[in-house]
Design an enzyme around this catalytic site. Structure first.
Site, short mmCIF file in Angstrom:
data_model
loop_
_atom_site.label_atom_id
_atom_site.label_comp_id
_atom_site.label_asym_id
_atom_site.label_seq_id
_atom_site.Cartn_x
_atom_site.Cartn_y
_atom_site.Cartn_z
N LYS A 198 -5.18 3.02 19.52
CA LYS A 198 -4.74 4.42 19.39
C LYS A 198 -3.96 4.52 18.08
O LYS A 198 -2.93 3.86 17.91
CB LYS A 198 -3.86 4.82 20.58
CG LYS A 198 -3.33 6.24 20.48
CD LYS A 198 -2.31 6.52 21.58
CE LYS A 198 -1.61 7.86 21.30
NZ LYS A 198 -0.39 8.02 22.14
N ASN A 209 3.24 10.00 29.82
CA ASN A 209 4.22 8.91 29.79
C ASN A 209 5.61 9.42 30.17
O ASN A 209 6.13 9.18 31.25
CB ASN A 209 4.24 8.27 28.41
CG ASN A 209 5.11 7.02 28.34
OD1 ASN A 209 5.17 6.37 27.32
ND2 ASN A 209 5.81 6.64 29.40
#
Length: 256
Positions: A97, A206
């Site tokens: 990522k 998250n």
């Protein structure tokens, strides 16, 4: 009916991706993964320390998960490329990522540097998932650069402010022939559901989970919300009207 999300040759049943930061203890991560049903988890390469024994975050990542290292801390394309190569050399696989951020206040991604890093790493065989500020032209260039999926932010990272970029992301979903994964800023399961209802391929969460009073319960709620939003998208939501539409006849009753 099979509804798998395929990225980089991996078929995924769950469309919730997880981050691994901000938990009170890394020991929570296995329970978070199990409760949410997620199959992909991202880890900042700078947090990986093979010499740390049980404190090494990788020891808490279930083997069943696809590990998606990220280049958090990179301020330009060159640093992102160097971090990605370190991750691969450390045995973290080929998924990466890309995060390139030089803005210290809102932590907004640098799309131009992200495109350059994507081009280099895709050519080296990485499965590249770039994190970006929603912008159609930049997304097209990421596609041309070899991205496997594109990850536009929903709001500034870590804010829990919700899906503030909905219209821009909706346009990207319509125009870009890659999975669009909404990443950052999503604070509630209902907002993750909203992302999925308009056709996002997945959502990454998250802070919303890690900062909840009960992170495991919140992870479960996110998993259910993402599945519900996907089911609603596949079901084809009804049309939206500006004026009322009666659900039963308004005439022919009581002699009218």
């Amino acid at each position: 009916m099979s509804d798998q999300l395929v990225i980089g040759g991996k078929a995924l049943q769950s469309r919730l991706f997880l981050g691994s930061g901000k938990y009170s203890t890394n020991a929570l991560i296995p329970a978070i993964v199990e409760a949410s049903g997620a199959q992909v988890i991202t880890v900042a390469v700078r947090r990986v320390d093979p010499e740390a024994g049980r404190e090494n975050i990788l020891t808490h990542i279930p083997k069943s998960c696809v590990l998606m290292p990220n280049t958090s801390g990179a301020r330009n394309a060159g640093e992102a490329v160097r971090i990605a190569r370190l991750a691969r050399a450390a045995g973290c696989g080929d998924w990466i990522k890309i995060e390139v951020i030089s803005d210290n206040r809102y932590l907004l991604p640098d799309n131009q540097e992200t495109i350059e890093a994507t081009r280099i790493l895709a050519a080296e065989g990485f499965t590249v998932l770039p994190y970006m500020s929603p912008d159609l032209m930049a997304a097209k260039r990421l596609y041309e650069a070899g991205a496997a999926a594109i990850m536009p932010l929903g709001a500034p990272i870590g804010t829990n402010r919700g899906f503030r970029t909905k219209e821009l992301v909706r346009i990207m979903i319509e125009e870009i022939p890659l999975p669009i994964i909404v990443d950052a800023g999503i604070g509630r399961p209902s907002e993750a559901c909203e992302c999925m209802e308009i056709g996002a391929a997945a959502v990454l969460a998250n802070t919303a989970i890690a900062s909840a009073s009960d992170p495991v319960a919140m992870a479960r709620a996110f998993g259910q919300a993402v599945a519900a939003g996907r089911a609603a998208y596949l079901a084809g939501p009804g049309a939206v009207h500006e004026t009322a539409r009666a659900s039963s006849p308004l005439t022919g009753f009581l002699h009218e």
